[in-house]
Design a protein around this motif. Structure first.
Motif, PDB file in Angstrom:
ATOM      1  N   GLN A   1     -11.432  32.480  16.113  1.00 29.28           N
ATOM      2  CA  GLN A   1     -11.849  32.937  14.788  1.00 29.28           C
ATOM      3  C   GLN A   1     -10.638  33.186  13.891  1.00 29.28           C
ATOM      4  OE1 GLN A   1     -14.287  36.394  14.970  1.00 29.28           O
ATOM      5  NE2 GLN A   1     -14.872  36.333  12.811  1.00 29.28           N
ATOM      6  N   LYS A   2      -9.579  33.767  14.500  1.00 32.35           N
ATOM      7  CA  LYS A   2      -8.364  33.999  13.728  1.00 32.35           C
ATOM      8  C   LYS A   2      -7.750  32.676  13.282  1.00 32.35           C
ATOM      9  CE  LYS A   2      -3.925  36.402  13.951  1.00 32.35           C
ATOM     10  NZ  LYS A   2      -3.014  37.204  14.815  1.00 32.35           N
ATOM     11  N   GLU A   3      -7.688  31.716  14.228  1.00 34.42           N
ATOM     12  CA  GLU A   3      -7.156  30.399  13.864  1.00 34.42           C
ATOM     13  C   GLU A   3      -8.027  29.744  12.799  1.00 34.42           C
ATOM     14  OE1 GLU A   3      -7.003  28.259  17.481  1.00 34.42           O
ATOM     15  OE2 GLU A   3      -5.227  29.312  18.261  1.00 34.42           O
ATOM     16  N   THR A   4      -9.351  29.915  12.965  1.00 32.02           N
ATOM     17  CA  THR A   4     -10.263  29.334  11.967  1.00 32.02           C
ATOM     18  C   THR A   4     -10.062  29.977  10.604  1.00 32.02           C
ATOM     19  OG1 THR A   4     -11.879  28.931  13.715  1.00 32.02           O
ATOM     20  CG2 THR A   4     -12.676  28.847  11.451  1.00 32.02           C
ATOM     21  N   GLN A   5      -9.894  31.314  10.600  1.00 35.13           N
ATOM     22  CA  GLN A   5      -9.655  31.998   9.334  1.00 35.13           C
ATOM     23  C   GLN A   5      -8.350  31.539   8.695  1.00 35.13           C
ATOM     24  OE1 GLN A   5      -9.861  36.159  10.214  1.00 35.13           O
ATOM     25  NE2 GLN A   5     -12.107  36.198  10.344  1.00 35.13           N
ATOM     26  N   GLU A   6      -7.306  31.398   9.540  1.00 32.15           N
ATOM     27  CA  GLU A   6      -6.035  30.907   8.994  1.00 32.15           C
ATOM     28  C   GLU A   6      -6.196  29.495   8.440  1.00 32.15           C
ATOM     29  OE1 GLU A   6      -3.312  31.213  12.187  1.00 32.15           O
ATOM     30  OE2 GLU A   6      -3.102  33.416  12.075  1.00 32.15           O
ATOM     31  N   GLU A   7      -6.914  28.651   9.211  1.00 32.90           N
ATOM     32  CA  GLU A   7      -7.140  27.285   8.742  1.00 32.90           C
ATOM     33  C   GLU A   7      -7.958  27.286   7.451  1.00 32.90           C
ATOM     34  OE1 GLU A   7      -6.764  23.195   8.757  1.00 32.90           O
ATOM     35  OE2 GLU A   7      -5.781  24.708  10.022  1.00 32.90           O
TER      36      GLU A   7
ATOM     37  N   GLU B   1      -8.022  29.690   5.311  1.00 34.11           N
ATOM     38  CA  GLU B   1      -7.162  30.204   4.247  1.00 34.11           C
ATOM     39  C   GLU B   1      -6.263  29.096   3.710  1.00 34.11           C
ATOM     40  OE1 GLU B   1      -5.826  33.033   1.594  1.00 34.11           O
ATOM     41  OE2 GLU B   1      -7.514  33.096   2.997  1.00 34.11           O
ATOM     42  N   ARG B   2      -5.685  28.311   4.648  1.00 36.61           N
ATOM     43  CA  ARG B   2      -4.846  27.192   4.199  1.00 36.61           C
ATOM     44  C   ARG B   2      -5.671  26.180   3.402  1.00 36.61           C
ATOM     45  NH1 ARG B   2      -2.708  27.810   9.485  1.00 36.61           N
ATOM     46  NH2 ARG B   2      -4.028  26.104  10.237  1.00 36.61           N
ATOM     47  N   GLU B   3      -6.853  25.889   3.927  1.00 34.29           N
ATOM     48  CA  GLU B   3      -7.712  24.938   3.215  1.00 34.29           C
ATOM     49  C   GLU B   3      -8.133  25.491   1.856  1.00 34.29           C
ATOM     50  OE1 GLU B   3     -10.855  24.231   5.886  1.00 34.29           O
ATOM     51  OE2 GLU B   3      -9.712  22.891   7.210  1.00 34.29           O
ATOM     52  N   ARG B   4      -8.404  26.812   1.813  1.00 36.06           N
ATOM     53  CA  ARG B   4      -8.797  27.418   0.544  1.00 36.06           C
ATOM     54  C   ARG B   4      -7.663  27.324  -0.479  1.00 36.06           C
ATOM     55  NH1 ARG B   4      -8.177  32.021  -2.009  1.00 36.06           N
ATOM     56  NH2 ARG B   4      -6.911  32.890  -0.313  1.00 36.06           N
ATOM     57  N   LYS B   5      -6.422  27.596  -0.009  1.00 33.83           N
ATOM     58  CA  LYS B   5      -5.290  27.484  -0.923  1.00 33.83           C
ATOM     59  C   LYS B   5      -5.121  26.046  -1.406  1.00 33.83           C
ATOM     60  CE  LYS B   5      -2.657  31.389   0.932  1.00 33.83           C
ATOM     61  NZ  LYS B   5      -1.408  31.814   1.610  1.00 33.83           N
ATOM     62  N   ALA B   6      -5.269  25.092  -0.455  1.00 33.43           N
ATOM     63  CA  ALA B   6      -5.155  23.686  -0.852  1.00 33.43           C
ATOM     64  C   ALA B   6      -6.240  23.318  -1.861  1.00 33.43           C
ATOM     65  CB  ALA B   6      -5.247  22.787   0.382  1.00 33.43           C
TER      66      ALA B   6
END
Length: 314
Positions: free
Chosen positions: A185-191, A193-198
């Protein structure tokens, strides 16, 4: 425009990928929960099956013990019935013999007393044997129940130990799954977050391009508006010039028509004058012809007639 459409398509693909990833995560979470429920249900069904098997075994043993006791009771009852029949037969024989002889009756009395004593002894011995047999059966039943209870306690302890071990394993597995789920879940949230920023960067770029495109459209619209205003002014000027030209042409046509009307009127006057002259000449010619006709008529009537002669002279 094509670049904008391609960027919008990439943005939609990216959002669709994020949505599919989230759906896959929810599906995996649901599968893990269903797997845990399935294991718990299998454990509970296995325990219920073992308890039912134990109950069936106990009921079967009780049925066998009851059947054995019933068979023993039937054998004892059959033996007692046979003894009772033998006793009745002997009594009938003794009654018949007693009726025949006093001495025999005396012997029979003594024999009956001995038999009664013997029967009492036999009954006492039989009761003792029955009690002993019953005690042995009860002792065997107690031993069997004790062994069954000990076996049930051992089985219960084994099941309890197995249940505890299973609970420990399940708890450990759940903890591992929870840690893995938290990590994932943490990795998914980080991913995410990165996707959201992109996505935000892409959206910001698209918005900037849209603003620039909107500005270009506004400038183009302003140019078109100015061109339309210039065109309308030119068209109004041409329309006014055309109106003036048409007015001048209409004035010239009116003047020409007036001149033409004057010429036509003069021609009509000339034609009327010419017609009047022709009518006057025609009248003179007619008068001359008529006079000549009268002359010829008068001469033909009587040449010596004075009126006719005077007319001819005239």
């Amino acid at each position: 425009m094509l670049e904008k459409m391609e960027k919008c398509g990439r943005q939609e693909d990216l959002m669709q990928f994020i949505h599919q990833d989230k759906v896959q995560y929810d599906i995996n979470k649901f599968d893990d929960r269903m797997e845990n429920l399935r294991r718990i249900r299998e454990t509970r069904e296995r325990q219920e099956e073992e308890a039912m098997w134990e109950c069936l075994t106990k009921v079967q043993w009780e049925k066998e013990a009851a059947a054995k006791a019933a068979a023993d009771n039937e054998k004892i009852a059959a033996a007692l019935a046979e003894k009772e029949k033998e006793k009745e037969r002997k009594e009938q024989l003794l009654l018949r013999i007693r009726d025949e002889s006093e001495e025999i009756r005396s012997l029979l009395e003594r024999l009956r007393a001995a038999q009664m004593n013997k029967e009492r002894a036999l009954q006492t011995e039989e009761k003792r044997l029955l009690l002993k047999q019953e005690e042995e059966v009860m002792a065997a039943y107690d031993n069997m129940m004790k062994e069954e209870q000990e076996r049930a306690e051992r089985l219960h302890k084994e099941k309890e130990l197995q249940r505890r071990l299973s609970n420990i394993a399940v708890r450990r597995q759940q903890e591992e799954q929870m840690e893995e789920r938290v990590k994932r879940q943490k990795e998914t949230q980080e991913e995410h977050e990165r996707e959201r920023k992109a996505v935000e960067e892409i959206v910001a770029q698209v918005e900037m391009e849209e603003r620039m495109e909107y500005q270009r459209k506004r400038e183009k619209q302003e140019e078109v508006r100015k061109f339309i205003e210039f065109y309308l002014e030119q068209r109004e000027a041409r329309r006014e010039a055309e109106a003036r030209r048409m007015k001048e042409e209409e004035d010239q046509i009116a003047e020409y028509n007036a001149l033409l009307d004057k010429r036509l009127e003069a021609q009509k006057v000339k034609r009327r004058e010419r017609t009047a002259e022709q009518e006057k000449v025609q009248a003179i010619i007619s008068a001359i012809k008529e006079a000549e006709e009268r002359k010829r008529t008068a001469f033909a009537c009587h040449p010596a007639c004075s009126p006719c002669r005077s007319f001819l002279l005239v």
